[in-house]
Design a protein around this motif. Sequence first.
Motif, PDB file in Angstrom:
ATOM      1  N   ILE A   1       4.573  -1.445  14.456  1.00  0.00           N
ATOM      2  CA  ILE A   1       4.186  -1.678  13.065  1.00  0.00           C
ATOM      3  C   ILE A   1       2.665  -1.664  12.916  1.00  0.00           C
ATOM      4  O   ILE A   1       2.123  -1.056  11.995  1.00  0.00           O
ATOM      5  CB  ILE A   1       4.739  -3.041  12.579  1.00  0.00           C
ATOM      6  CG1 ILE A   1       6.262  -3.047  12.615  1.00  0.00           C
ATOM      7  CG2 ILE A   1       4.220  -3.382  11.194  1.00  0.00           C
ATOM      8  CD1 ILE A   1       6.926  -2.426  11.421  1.00  0.00           C
TER       9      ILE A   1
ATOM     10  N   ILE B   1       6.621   7.279   8.245  1.00  0.00           N
ATOM     11  CA  ILE B   1       6.156   5.934   7.895  1.00  0.00           C
ATOM     12  C   ILE B   1       6.232   5.781   6.377  1.00  0.00           C
ATOM     13  O   ILE B   1       5.652   6.574   5.645  1.00  0.00           O
ATOM     14  CB  ILE B   1       4.721   5.719   8.409  1.00  0.00           C
ATOM     15  CG1 ILE B   1       4.714   5.809   9.940  1.00  0.00           C
ATOM     16  CG2 ILE B   1       4.173   4.380   7.940  1.00  0.00           C
ATOM     17  CD1 ILE B   1       3.338   5.921  10.560  1.00  0.00           C
ATOM     18  N   ASP B   2       6.998   4.783   5.927  1.00  0.00           N
ATOM     19  CA  ASP B   2       7.194   4.601   4.493  1.00  0.00           C
ATOM     20  C   ASP B   2       6.015   3.833   3.904  1.00  0.00           C
ATOM     21  O   ASP B   2       5.775   2.684   4.250  1.00  0.00           O
ATOM     22  CB  ASP B   2       8.493   3.846   4.252  1.00  0.00           C
ATOM     23  CG  ASP B   2       8.833   3.761   2.771  1.00  0.00           C
ATOM     24  OD1 ASP B   2       9.896   4.228   2.383  1.00  0.00           O
ATOM     25  OD2 ASP B   2       8.006   3.229   1.997  1.00  0.00           O
TER      26      ASP B   2
ATOM     27  N   ASP C   1       5.298   2.611   0.880  1.00  0.00           N
ATOM     28  CA  ASP C   1       5.523   1.393   0.099  1.00  0.00           C
ATOM     29  C   ASP C   1       5.940   0.226   0.981  1.00  0.00           C
ATOM     30  O   ASP C   1       5.503  -0.908   0.791  1.00  0.00           O
ATOM     31  CB  ASP C   1       6.571   1.633  -0.985  1.00  0.00           C
ATOM     32  CG  ASP C   1       5.953   2.333  -2.186  1.00  0.00           C
ATOM     33  OD1 ASP C   1       4.764   2.065  -2.461  1.00  0.00           O
ATOM     34  OD2 ASP C   1       6.631   3.150  -2.818  1.00  0.00           O
ATOM     35  N   PHE C   2       6.773   0.512   1.966  1.00  0.00           N
ATOM     36  CA  PHE C   2       7.202  -0.551   2.876  1.00  0.00           C
ATOM     37  C   PHE C   2       6.007  -1.124   3.637  1.00  0.00           C
ATOM     38  O   PHE C   2       5.833  -2.332   3.748  1.00  0.00           O
ATOM     39  CB  PHE C   2       8.249  -0.013   3.858  1.00  0.00           C
ATOM     40  CG  PHE C   2       8.664  -1.006   4.901  1.00  0.00           C
ATOM     41  CD1 PHE C   2       9.463  -2.084   4.552  1.00  0.00           C
ATOM     42  CD2 PHE C   2       8.245  -0.879   6.213  1.00  0.00           C
ATOM     43  CE1 PHE C   2       9.840  -3.022   5.510  1.00  0.00           C
ATOM     44  CE2 PHE C   2       8.616  -1.812   7.178  1.00  0.00           C
ATOM     45  CZ  PHE C   2       9.414  -2.882   6.819  1.00  0.00           C
ATOM     46  N   MET C   3       5.149  -0.205   4.116  1.00  0.00           N
ATOM     47  CA  MET C   3       3.989  -0.653   4.879  1.00  0.00           C
ATOM     48  C   MET C   3       3.011  -1.434   4.008  1.00  0.00           C
ATOM     49  O   MET C   3       2.410  -2.405   4.453  1.00  0.00           O
ATOM     50  CB  MET C   3       3.273   0.555   5.505  1.00  0.00           C
ATOM     51  CG  MET C   3       3.991   1.088   6.697  1.00  0.00           C
ATOM     52  SD  MET C   3       4.101  -0.188   7.983  1.00  0.00           S
ATOM     53  CE  MET C   3       5.516   0.397   8.852  1.00  0.00           C
TER      54      MET C   3
END
Lengths: 249, 288
Positions: free
Chosen positions: B159, B178-179, B181-183
């Motif tokens: 991460i 790698i997303d 918005d998630f990150m």
Amino acid sequence: MLEAKDLMVFYENMLALNNISIKCDDNQIVGVFGANSAGKSTLMYALSGIMLDIQKKEDMAGGERITLTGDVLLQNRSIMDMKPSLRAKAGIILCPERRRLFKESSVLENLRIGGYLATRAEAKQTMEYVMEVFPALIKLKKRLGGFLSGGEQQMVAIGRALMAQPKILLLDEPLLGLSPFMQSTLIRGIKVIQEERNISVIISEQYARPVFPIVDYAYILENGAAVMEGTREELMDNPDVKAAYFGVS
Amino acid sequence: MEILVYGTINSVSLALMGLGFAMVYGISRVPNFAHGALYIICGFVTWTLFQIVGLSYFVAIILSLCVNGILGMSMYRFVLIRVRGMSISEIIASYAIGLVILEGLRFGGFRGMTYTLPVFMEGSLMIGGVPVDYHRVVMTIIGVALVAGLWVFTHYTRIGLALQGMAQDERAAMMLGIDSDFMAMVAMGFGAVLAGVAAILILPLGNIVVESGYHVLIMSIAVCIVGGLGSWMGAFFAAFIIGYAQILTVVYIGSHFQMVVAILAIILTLILKPSGLFGQQKELEERV
Ligand SMILES: Nc1ncnc2c1ncn2[C@@H]1O[C@H](COP(=O)(O)OP(=O)(O)O)[C@@H](O)[C@H]1O
Ligand SMILES: [Mg+2]
């Protein structure tokens, strides 16, 4: 396995892709050739889903309106609405134009970031594989991405894409700005990777000559439209193609 | 000697304040103007859980850090995600959330009375002839350890590496699965937890007052601008520059000029080197 059907992309009112249909089967290398601004990158973005992100950002910033029509199919299922991170997870990995390495991270870190989707074992195995295919990288592991030559950067970019465990690797002008020697090294590397990893590759280039020996099938783009297509042999025997893309007549 | 010891302590506390803000901005390019509010709310939540609910201090801290993390993530997930990429809207939206939290706390009755958190350790020791209380020593050690931990996290974990990728080239990171918005949500959660950690380390040195939320925000912005927006290591070094400068002013000029130093540092940086001390990205681009 990856297919575009009647794909159209408009930037505002400018038609960048005009009714393109292309197909890439399992374990195939497909070439997409065309002059500058023929629409190669636009096609790559549409296939990888990055176009959705470009569209969203433009929309938010009140910029140009981008319209996509037609369909993109992966294993005969439409992925037109799938966001880029999910398409990557499904195995479509784009190695973008101008490489876009993480310049402040080392070569090793670039590769590790690429391994985000990989399991620990896959990451370890792929890392070793990348060093095997591009041994030049072994000495450069600690070097920052921003301090590599163009050819080295491209090797890292391809390695980084491999770390993401692609089923279909999209390479957008990987040879741009490289010496003829480096070009042939990379082309050989790409062929080896395709065979050993059992993946498909779609590769776009302005000049067909250095890539042509390894493609199974190719499309020729002009102003956003596919004006010609065929197997390597078919295109090679075509006098128009010879004149326009190999500089011989 | 006094300057050295207190300069270091002050610098570390500034670094603690600014770290979360720097990290969130570095990764998601969202300037989180609710940072100070997240800092102060963690203080009040910990206080409530400890004094009113009667949990042990340790449990209260852990719980309130979790609350902060969730708060940070929800802020992104439900509000900021809609305005991402539009700087002005991001600032307005996050500042508005900050105001709601801070003024809500004030309205909710957290004023007048004195609210304090206990220190980790009573007593003091002498460092080179200067008396320093144990809590400040603990704070400095944890602060430095936190920075080291963060460095390890961003360089060695999956991460952490993905966050680094996002910070450098969002779209290239997307191509690797790698997303974004998630990150950004993860980063916001982390930033909120870091604000909470800062609060729990710094607040026991004084009273918990709503106003310090604004103070923390200004100091965070100061270290980030001086350090170079987007570089959290830069922010860490900038904290030392501003930290020492502040202590020097306190010793030689007067304590009420502390804030002036921070503001002056912002203005000077913007005039002399707008990319900040560690505006690495720009420099690299120019070289390549
Ligand atoms: N974001 C954009 N906005 C407007 N026009 C664009 C944009 N990106 C590309 N174009 C235009 O679309 C056409 C195709 O571009 P591109 O796909 O980048 O071609 P290639 O990669 O083959 O050089 C060009 O005429 C280019 O100017
Ligand atoms: Mg292009």
